[in-house]
Write an enzyme that holds these catalytic residues in place. Sequence first.
Site, PDB file in Angstrom:
ATOM      1  N   GLY A 293       0.764  -1.135   0.039  1.00 24.99           N
ATOM      2  CA  GLY A 293       0.028   0.085  -0.061  1.00 24.99           C
ATOM      3  C   GLY A 293       0.766   1.347  -0.056  1.00 24.99           C
ATOM      4  O   GLY A 293       1.936   1.309   0.193  1.00 24.99           O
ATOM      5  N   SER A 294       0.089   2.205  -0.523  1.00 25.58           N
ATOM      6  CA  SER A 294       0.991   3.603  -0.256  1.00 25.58           C
ATOM      7  C   SER A 294      -0.078   4.754  -0.225  1.00 25.58           C
ATOM      8  O   SER A 294      -1.173   4.779  -0.508  1.00 25.58           O
ATOM      9  CB  SER A 294       1.665   3.908  -1.829  1.00 25.58           C
ATOM     10  OG  SER A 294       0.738   3.878  -3.027  1.00 25.58           O
ATOM     11  N   GLY A 295       0.548   5.616   0.562  1.00 23.09           N
ATOM     12  CA  GLY A 295      -0.389   6.722   0.770  1.00 23.09           C
ATOM     13  C   GLY A 295       0.226   8.144   0.793  1.00 23.09           C
ATOM     14  O   GLY A 295       1.341   8.267   0.336  1.00 23.09           O
TER      15      GLY A 295
ATOM     16  N   ASP B 210      -8.638   8.315  12.639  1.00 21.44           N
ATOM     17  CA  ASP B 210      -8.920   7.832  11.242  1.00 21.44           C
ATOM     18  C   ASP B 210      -9.378   6.295  11.423  1.00 21.44           C
ATOM     19  O   ASP B 210      -8.607   5.307  11.220  1.00 21.44           O
ATOM     20  CB  ASP B 210      -7.572   8.020  10.289  1.00 21.44           C
ATOM     21  CG  ASP B 210      -7.797   7.517   8.876  1.00 21.44           C
ATOM     22  OD1 ASP B 210      -9.050   7.420   8.659  1.00 21.44           O
ATOM     23  OD2 ASP B 210      -6.765   7.435   8.252  1.00 21.44           O
TER      24      ASP B 210
ATOM     25  N   THR C   4       1.610   9.946   3.102  1.00 20.19           N
ATOM     26  CA  THR C   4       2.780   9.918   3.876  1.00 20.19           C
ATOM     27  C   THR C   4       3.711   8.531   3.671  1.00 20.19           C
ATOM     28  O   THR C   4       5.135   8.727   3.463  1.00 20.19           O
ATOM     29  CB  THR C   4       2.674  10.241   5.197  1.00 20.19           C
ATOM     30  OG1 THR C   4       1.756  11.080   5.561  1.00 20.19           O
ATOM     31  CG2 THR C   4       3.738  10.331   6.012  1.00 20.19           C
ATOM     32  N   LYS C   5       3.115   7.501   3.761  1.00 20.37           N
ATOM     33  CA  LYS C   5       3.925   6.224   3.873  1.00 20.37           C
ATOM     34  C   LYS C   5       3.778   5.213   2.808  1.00 20.37           C
ATOM     35  O   LYS C   5       2.913   5.130   2.050  1.00 20.37           O
ATOM     36  CB  LYS C   5       3.322   5.502   4.952  1.00 20.37           C
ATOM     37  CG  LYS C   5       3.754   6.217   6.376  1.00 20.37           C
ATOM     38  CD  LYS C   5       3.142   5.801   7.636  1.00 20.37           C
ATOM     39  CE  LYS C   5       1.658   5.813   7.687  1.00 20.37           C
ATOM     40  NZ  LYS C   5       1.248   5.429   8.830  1.00 20.37           N
TER      41      LYS C   5
END
Length: 502
Positions: free
Chosen positions: A139-141, A275, A143-144
């Site tokens: 996964g990617s968002g 969240d 920030t991370k």
Amino acid sequence: MPGMGNSLRAAALLAFVVLSILVSLLISSVQQFGARISHFSNATLAGDEGESASLRGALIYQLNERRKEIIPLLLPDDDGGDENALPGESGDSSQLGQALDSTLDYSLWKEITHGSRKAHMDEMGCDSLVDMQAVEVLGSGYTKLVVKVNLAGGQPVALKLVNEQGIDMGKCVEDFKDAQGCRELVSYKLKKEIVLLQRLQHPNVIKLKGHCAGDAEGRGGEGGRVTVILEQGNPLQMIQLLQSPWEDRFRVCLDLVRLLHFLSQSPLGSVALLDFQPRQFVTVSGELKLTDLDDASAEETSCRTDADCTLQFPHRNFTLPCSAQGVCEGLSEKRNIYNAYRYFFTYLLPHQAPPGLTHLVDHIMNSTGELKADINQTLEAFENILLLYKSGLHLDNVPPSIIRDYTVMRGMGTSGNVEYRCWPSYSQQGCVLSVHSVKEAAYICNSHSQCNSFTLTGQKTWTGRLLASFRSSFSHLVPDGTSEVYVKKTKAPDTKEQTKQS
């Protein structure tokens, strides 16, 4: 099909290149580290000297603000006697409110920067990441970036690191013109998560296996890149979960309630998950675990009147009491409960609940949906359902005599089966359900018009219930020391007909 072969080879090559780039990125995360915050004095920023100084000051301010968020989390528990206390942690905690450059603050910060609090985690560090193999991006968002890797010994783990191409990093570089400083600023979310994972250890929180905040020799500083090493889990797939047996859906909800009960009285106080989404959770061997904690908050909400203690949701608002101490009572706990209700319970709990338990499930849905129960009462209600379900006490309406309709053949299995499907089933090819006993299996078989036999193999679910396979017919029996086959007895008219013929 040469064209398809070439396409497959090209796709495989592309995948290899991507993974190779990932490996390079991850290895650089454990080898490339900058100096401490003093590097900003020598940074080359665009524009004139006055603008450069202004940008440096603004970036340093943001770094200090992020640092302020983390330092209070490093305090020992209020009851004292923490044998793993950090150097300088004893004494009046108000000292933490002093200047950020104090010796106490720096000693606290050095612990999280260099990862020396080994008593709180496994011994994994930068050395553990040598010769690892990247498997896939999980996964990617903003920030991370989360990547699944296999360590040198073959152990799979998940790594969290700064997403160099993420929105947070891009916006920071655009604002401050300093990639190294921005990498450090963005990494504060990872550093905060490391501390929270150390302080909030629980079976339903992902296990922190270690982290790397310096190179293999322990060098590096606040400017270094941070990598968090976590146990490997599977992302929670709600669509798949909706098609699962009720028992598995109940397990997810029960695990969630146990987690929220812990968070309501954690070492940091009552913690709210700001969240709260299914994507923040994974499963490890079927067990639900919270994997994203950077948006968790242990801050109490101050108030003057009850009107200051309003919980707002898309379709409901709740007003909680303001205590005499000027704090909203139970705000974090209630926020977590209602989010659990709207994101999990609503979809997973009521549908296809066992008939003997539906009134208890309905009570949970009502009490959590209206915030009439606290987390202690909610957990008690869930544990009561688990007890009834495991013990079979909810099956009182099933007569024991029902098994007289079946002939049992122990130590036998079946071959040439004619399967039929039921939903939800543990097998997509047939009808496999969990049962408390032979009595419940016979009751289920009688309720299915297609069912003429069922088999118990001794396989059990997480609750200890047996897995039973139901079928329309089979061609013959085969020896199987672990199985029992139950076949519906021949009906009376057929028996009389056979007697006349004889």
